[in-house]
Structures are given as C-alpha cells and as structure tokens.
Scaffold this motif. Structure first.
Motif, PDB file in Angstrom:
ATOM      1  N   GLN A  49       0.818  -1.214   0.000  1.00  0.00           N
ATOM      2  CA  GLN A  49       0.000   0.000   0.000  1.00  0.00           C
ATOM      3  C   GLN A  49       0.853   1.265   0.000  1.00  0.00           C
ATOM      4  OE1 GLN A  49      -3.207  -0.343   3.199  1.00  0.00           O
ATOM      5  NE2 GLN A  49      -4.239   0.528   1.431  1.00  0.00           N
ATOM      6  N   ILE A  63       2.678  -6.801   9.220  1.00  0.00           N
ATOM      7  CA  ILE A  63       1.260  -6.528   9.466  1.00  0.00           C
ATOM      8  C   ILE A  63       1.009  -5.068   9.104  1.00  0.00           C
ATOM      9  CG2 ILE A  63      -0.579  -6.434  11.191  1.00  0.00           C
ATOM     10  CD1 ILE A  63       0.877  -8.629  12.720  1.00  0.00           C
ATOM     11  N   ILE A  64       0.025  -4.842   8.232  1.00  0.00           N
ATOM     12  CA  ILE A  64      -0.311  -3.474   7.826  1.00  0.00           C
ATOM     13  C   ILE A  64      -1.621  -3.048   8.459  1.00  0.00           C
ATOM     14  CG2 ILE A  64       0.905  -3.683   5.619  1.00  0.00           C
ATOM     15  CD1 ILE A  64      -2.035  -3.787   4.364  1.00  0.00           C
ATOM     16  N   GLN A  65      -1.906  -1.766   8.335  1.00  0.00           N
ATOM     17  CA  GLN A  65      -3.136  -1.124   8.821  1.00  0.00           C
ATOM     18  C   GLN A  65      -3.108  -0.986  10.352  1.00  0.00           C
ATOM     19  OE1 GLN A  65      -5.824   0.338   7.378  1.00  0.00           O
ATOM     20  NE2 GLN A  65      -4.970   0.106   5.314  1.00  0.00           N
ATOM     21  N   ALA A  68      -5.445  -3.127  12.495  1.00  0.00           N
ATOM     22  CA  ALA A  68      -5.080  -4.555  12.486  1.00  0.00           C
ATOM     23  C   ALA A  68      -3.848  -4.785  13.370  1.00  0.00           C
ATOM     24  CB  ALA A  68      -4.815  -5.031  11.058  1.00  0.00           C
ATOM     25  N   TYR A  72      -3.651  -7.060  16.765  1.00  0.00           N
ATOM     26  CA  TYR A  72      -2.612  -8.074  16.937  1.00  0.00           C
ATOM     27  C   TYR A  72      -1.884  -7.864  18.265  1.00  0.00           C
ATOM     28  CZ  TYR A  72       1.524 -10.899  16.121  1.00  0.00           C
ATOM     29  OH  TYR A  72       2.532 -11.828  16.254  1.00  0.00           O
ATOM     30  N   ALA A  75      -3.784  -9.194  21.137  1.00  0.00           N
ATOM     31  CA  ALA A  75      -3.676 -10.653  21.316  1.00  0.00           C
ATOM     32  C   ALA A  75      -2.324 -11.014  21.939  1.00  0.00           C
ATOM     33  CB  ALA A  75      -3.839 -11.357  19.963  1.00  0.00           C
ATOM     34  N   ALA A  91     -18.116  -3.216  20.478  1.00  0.00           N
ATOM     35  CA  ALA A  91     -18.750  -2.676  19.267  1.00  0.00           C
ATOM     36  C   ALA A  91     -18.824  -1.156  19.319  1.00  0.00           C
ATOM     37  CB  ALA A  91     -20.143  -3.281  19.099  1.00  0.00           C
ATOM     38  N   ARG A  94     -15.210   0.158  18.870  1.00  0.00           N
ATOM     39  CA  ARG A  94     -14.811  -0.026  17.467  1.00  0.00           C
ATOM     40  C   ARG A  94     -15.591   0.914  16.549  1.00  0.00           C
ATOM     41  NH1 ARG A  94     -11.567  -4.515  16.527  1.00  0.00           N
ATOM     42  NH2 ARG A  94     -12.079  -6.391  17.698  1.00  0.00           N
ATOM     43  N   LEU A  98     -13.597   3.254  14.091  1.00  0.00           N
ATOM     44  CA  LEU A  98     -13.756   3.128  12.638  1.00  0.00           C
ATOM     45  C   LEU A  98     -14.364   4.389  12.026  1.00  0.00           C
ATOM     46  CD1 LEU A  98     -14.937  -0.580  12.679  1.00  0.00           C
ATOM     47  CD2 LEU A  98     -12.890   0.222  11.486  1.00  0.00           C
TER      48      LEU A  98
ATOM     49  N   LEU B  67     -17.622  -2.792   9.937  1.00  0.00           N
ATOM     50  CA  LEU B  67     -16.665  -3.760  10.511  1.00  0.00           C
ATOM     51  C   LEU B  67     -16.911  -3.976  12.002  1.00  0.00           C
ATOM     52  CD1 LEU B  67     -13.323  -2.907   8.646  1.00  0.00           C
ATOM     53  CD2 LEU B  67     -15.077  -4.573   8.056  1.00  0.00           C
ATOM     54  N   ALA B  68     -17.423  -2.965  12.698  1.00  0.00           N
ATOM     55  CA  ALA B  68     -17.785  -3.154  14.113  1.00  0.00           C
ATOM     56  C   ALA B  68     -19.017  -4.061  14.214  1.00  0.00           C
ATOM     57  CB  ALA B  68     -18.050  -1.799  14.770  1.00  0.00           C
ATOM     58  N   ASP B  71     -17.831  -7.658  13.579  1.00  0.00           N
ATOM     59  CA  ASP B  71     -17.157  -8.209  14.767  1.00  0.00           C
ATOM     60  C   ASP B  71     -18.177  -8.575  15.844  1.00  0.00           C
ATOM     61  OD1 ASP B  71     -14.410  -8.337  14.177  1.00  0.00           O
ATOM     62  OD2 ASP B  71     -14.162  -6.199  14.514  1.00  0.00           O
ATOM     63  N   TYR B  72     -19.202  -7.736  16.004  1.00  0.00           N
ATOM     64  CA  TYR B  72     -20.248  -8.040  16.990  1.00  0.00           C
ATOM     65  C   TYR B  72     -20.969  -9.332  16.600  1.00  0.00           C
ATOM     66  CZ  TYR B  72     -24.388  -7.614  19.894  1.00  0.00           C
ATOM     67  OH  TYR B  72     -25.383  -7.868  20.808  1.00  0.00           O
ATOM     68  N   ALA B  75     -19.064 -12.358  17.525  1.00  0.00           N
ATOM     69  CA  ALA B  75     -19.175 -12.727  18.947  1.00  0.00           C
ATOM     70  C   ALA B  75     -20.516 -13.401  19.219  1.00  0.00           C
ATOM     71  CB  ALA B  75     -19.016 -11.485  19.825  1.00  0.00           C
ATOM     72  N   PRO B  87      -4.027 -15.208  15.750  1.00  0.00           N
ATOM     73  CA  PRO B  87      -3.788 -13.762  15.698  1.00  0.00           C
ATOM     74  C   PRO B  87      -3.106 -13.290  14.409  1.00  0.00           C
ATOM     75  CG  PRO B  87      -3.167 -14.629  17.850  1.00  0.00           C
ATOM     76  CD  PRO B  87      -3.456 -15.818  16.977  1.00  0.00           C
ATOM     77  N   LEU B  88      -2.194 -14.087  13.862  1.00  0.00           N
ATOM     78  CA  LEU B  88      -1.504 -13.645  12.653  1.00  0.00           C
ATOM     79  C   LEU B  88      -2.431 -13.705  11.438  1.00  0.00           C
ATOM     80  CD1 LEU B  88       1.115 -12.530  11.605  1.00  0.00           C
ATOM     81  CD2 LEU B  88       1.879 -14.876  11.183  1.00  0.00           C
ATOM     82  N   ALA B  91      -4.754 -10.900  11.683  1.00  0.00           N
ATOM     83  CA  ALA B  91      -4.111  -9.624  11.313  1.00  0.00           C
ATOM     84  C   ALA B  91      -4.030  -9.474   9.798  1.00  0.00           C
ATOM     85  CB  ALA B  91      -2.723  -9.534  11.941  1.00  0.00           C
ATOM     86  N   LYS B  92      -3.737 -10.557   9.102  1.00  0.00           N
ATOM     87  CA  LYS B  92      -3.673 -10.484   7.633  1.00  0.00           C
ATOM     88  C   LYS B  92      -5.054 -10.197   7.042  1.00  0.00           C
ATOM     89  CE  LYS B  92       0.344 -13.449   6.881  1.00  0.00           C
ATOM     90  NZ  LYS B  92       0.842 -14.660   6.204  1.00  0.00           N
ATOM     91  N   ARG B  94      -7.664  -8.836   8.569  1.00  0.00           N
ATOM     92  CA  ARG B  94      -8.058  -7.474   8.937  1.00  0.00           C
ATOM     93  C   ARG B  94      -7.284  -6.436   8.130  1.00  0.00           C
ATOM     94  NH1 ARG B  94     -11.296  -7.151  13.513  1.00  0.00           N
ATOM     95  NH2 ARG B  94     -10.781  -8.556  15.216  1.00  0.00           N
ATOM     96  N   GLY B  95      -6.005  -6.712   7.858  1.00  0.00           N
ATOM     97  CA  GLY B  95      -5.203  -5.764   7.079  1.00  0.00           C
ATOM     98  C   GLY B  95      -5.830  -5.505   5.718  1.00  0.00           C
ATOM     99  N   LEU B  98      -9.273  -3.691   6.141  1.00  0.00           N
ATOM    100  CA  LEU B  98      -9.116  -2.266   6.460  1.00  0.00           C
ATOM    101  C   LEU B  98      -8.511  -1.490   5.293  1.00  0.00           C
ATOM    102  CD1 LEU B  98      -7.937  -2.795  10.127  1.00  0.00           C
ATOM    103  CD2 LEU B  98      -9.979  -1.507   9.483  1.00  0.00           C
ATOM    104  N   ALA B  99      -7.639  -2.127   4.511  1.00  0.00           N
ATOM    105  CA  ALA B  99      -7.114  -1.446   3.319  1.00  0.00           C
ATOM    106  C   ALA B  99      -8.272  -1.047   2.405  1.00  0.00           C
ATOM    107  CB  ALA B  99      -6.121  -2.340   2.576  1.00  0.00           C
ATOM    108  N   LEU B 146      -1.434  -8.700  -1.546  1.00  0.00           N
ATOM    109  CA  LEU B 146      -1.506  -9.064  -0.125  1.00  0.00           C
ATOM    110  C   LEU B 146      -2.231 -10.385   0.131  1.00  0.00           C
ATOM    111  CD1 LEU B 146      -2.366  -5.519   1.264  1.00  0.00           C
ATOM    112  CD2 LEU B 146      -0.305  -6.826   1.842  1.00  0.00           C
TER     113      LEU B 146
END
Lengths: 210, 210
Positions: A49, A63-65, A68, A72, A75, A91, A94, A98, B67-68, B71-72, B75, B87-88, B91-92, B94-95, B98-99, B146
């Motif tokens: 990006q 890890i980008i963004q 995110a 991470y 965690a 929520a 976030r 956001l 996105l919130a 995520d809700y 859950a 977590p990794l 993160a990818k 989510r990256g 979010l991009a 990505l």
C-alpha cells in the motif's frame, strides 16, 4: 518487532499509543512520507500500500493497517486490552474508532490533499475547506454524540476509541479545524494526554520530529 | 435485530454477506441514500454519522460501522468466524479488510463524489479519474499482492477480507474501473459469488434494488 513509523502520521500515532500503553519494546524505523520514502521499492516490498505504519515481526512477517496492528498487539500483550471483552462495549469502541479511521482520516491524509492541489487545482483555502468539512461533518461532530466519557471515551479504561481520537484531534488542530463545539472530545483528549503513555506517543516527542 | 440497509452501499453489502453466512434472522430496513433518507432527523437520532449500515439490537441499542457490526456478529454467532482465531491470520485478514474499508471505500462513496461535483466543479471525467485512482493505486493493486488465495482471500474459509473485497469489486465495476490486472482478486470474487450466502447479499437481489 519493528514499527515503520512517521512522527506526524495519525495512523502511526495510534500504534505508538498502543505500544506505550502495553510497554512493548518495539524498534521505530522512520519512513519519511514528506520525502516520499514510502514510495521506494524497498518499502513497497514490505507494504504494497505504500502507507505508514507497518509492523514487522521478528520473522519478517509484516502486518499493515493501524487497527489490524493494534488488534494483533491486543492478542500478543492483552494488558491493557484496547478492545474490551464485552461484545457490546467492543462494538461501541470499534464504532468510534472506525468512524475516525474510515470516515475522517483517509479523506484528509497527505496523498488526498496532494491530489486536490496537484490534479484538481485547489488552493490552500479549497484544501482547508475540504479538511474541515470531512473532519467535522459526519466525523468529529458525530463522535461527540457517540462517546460516553468516563473519563475515557467509554469508561475508566482507554480503548481503541481513545487511541484513534487523540491523533485525529492532533491532526485537526494542525489544520486549524474549529473544535469549540466538541467539549466532550476535548475533555477526553485532556484526560488522555495527562497519561504518560499517550504523552510519550505525541508527534513532537518522536526522534524523527521536525 | 434490524439492519438499516441500502442495496447499493458496499458497506451495507459487507454486513449482508456476514448475516447470510451466519444464517441470522435480521429485518432489513432500507435507508434510501440517493433520496437523502440518511439525513432525516429520525435516522440521525439512530446514527449520528448519517451513514448506512447500522444495526439495531432488540433493546434499541445501535451499532454503527460495518466492521464493528461484523465483529459483533462474530461474537454473537461465531459460525463461521469471519475474523480467524489465529492472531496472525486475523491480522492479515483485517489488514486487507481495512485497506479496503479505510483507503478505498470512503474516498469513493456518494458523499465524496457529490462534494467533487458540487463544490469542486468536477465533471464526470474528473470524477471517474478520482474513482479509478483511489480504487487502484495503493488500493486494489496492493490487495492483489496481499492476499494468499486458497481459494478465499486467506485459505479455505471466508474471512472479513472476502466480505470486504466482493462489495468493493462490485463498486469498482459500477464505475467501470479496469480490473484486468487483478487476476487473483477476480478469481477470489468468482469463488465467493458461487457461494449462496455471497450471492444472496448481492445488491440486485435486495428488495430495495432499482
């Protein structure tokens, strides 16, 4: 871990606050956006990006963004947890994070302002009107109505909402955005900046600050 | 639960995909953005940002930001989990999400295009150039590099990355953005749209579609 950072980027500022709150040991590598270092092939190979920040793990994984990266880090080092465990509180936090990260910051960052100047021929008054419009309308004016200060955005602990709000108010002030009609946000900001972790992440206190 | 929805909003489309993947029973309430229904006081009282989507819980609580909301829902109804537990991998995914959600969609949504036309005097060719620039540069071209298709963006299960990608490609096509240089994204999109949940969420299949 290494953070590809830029002192004035409000997205990088968010990650710095999270790192300081969690007392993590992360090397900072400045990527000078104003000199175009984010467009160099070495950096684009890490983050296609071409934006800051990016987090590099010890095995080279990137890890980008900012949001995110912060999830991470939540965690990896859950104290303090910046996205609360309770799904509804998460929520709400976030939602504010956001609203800032999607609907204010990307419209007012450097690459967009450059486009307005260079391709749409806007002078500084046109650019300022754009900045103030997106910072306030549907942006900080909405966030003022969404938060439930106590004294952080949502209660007694900092969350991802505070982590996004403080850098966005820094950016708003840089562009002389009028903030007088946002008393709840200003009170949360003052409370945050009285915390050593938030203060240590401020742009003026970074090694690459100008 | 009720979803304040608009058939053509790519942010609302993301939430519809999540609802369909999780087989949730959610009432859809159209908010006609082109007729300005999001700026009516009744809607602003629910979502001060005046954007779609918003989720209303049975007790009246409102969750904003797609996105919130997702995520809700993760859950509330974790099958399938759209943000992976690892977590990794999270993160990818989510990256990429979010991009798209921060760096493409907000620049190209209706309110910004209206500003370009009405306040900056851009004609349709100027607006199209803007749309294509932000959709591709640092946007979908980066996402192409990505993702790790398998055959969804990250492996054999859909994630938040797919949930954001499919609506953004829909929006890109609506504005005739050239997508030929993005073969990985197009393959993921074709795989997703062959799934009933993704197909059921498509704009043309919504009750408020025109």
């Amino acid at each position: 871990m290494k953070l590809y950072d830029y002192f004035r980027s409000s997205a990088a500022y968010r990650v710095r606050i999270a790192i300081e709150l969690k007392s993590l040991d992360v090397e900072r590598i400045p990527v000078h956006l104003a000199r175009g270092e984010h467009r160099l092939p070495e950096y684009l190979a890490k983050n296609p990006q071409g934006l800051a920040p990016a987090l590099e793990l010890d095995d080279g994984t990137i890890i980008i963004q900012s949001l995110a990266i912060i999830d991470y880090l939540d965690a990896l080092a859950p104290r303090p947890l910046l996205t609360p465990k309770d799904p509804l509180l998460a929520a709400k936090a976030r939602g504010v994070a956001l609203a800032i990260a999607c609907d204010i910051h990307p419209l007012n960052n450097r690459r967009v302002l450059d486009y307005l100047r260079e391709k749409l021929g806007q002078d500084e008054s046109g650019v300022d009107a754009w900045i103030h419009h997106w910072a306030l309308k549907g942006g900080l004016e909405a966030v003022e109505r969404l938060i439930e200060p106590g004294p952080f955005c949502f209660g007694a602990q900092p969350t991802i909402a505070d982590v996004c709000l403080v850098p966005q108010l820094f950016a708003a002030r840089r562009f002389a955005t009028p903030l007088d009609a946002l008393p709840k946000l200003l009170a949360v900001e003052a409370h945050c900046l009285a915390q050593p972790a938030f203060a240590a992440a401020e742009p003026s206190r970074q090694a690459d600050a100008e």
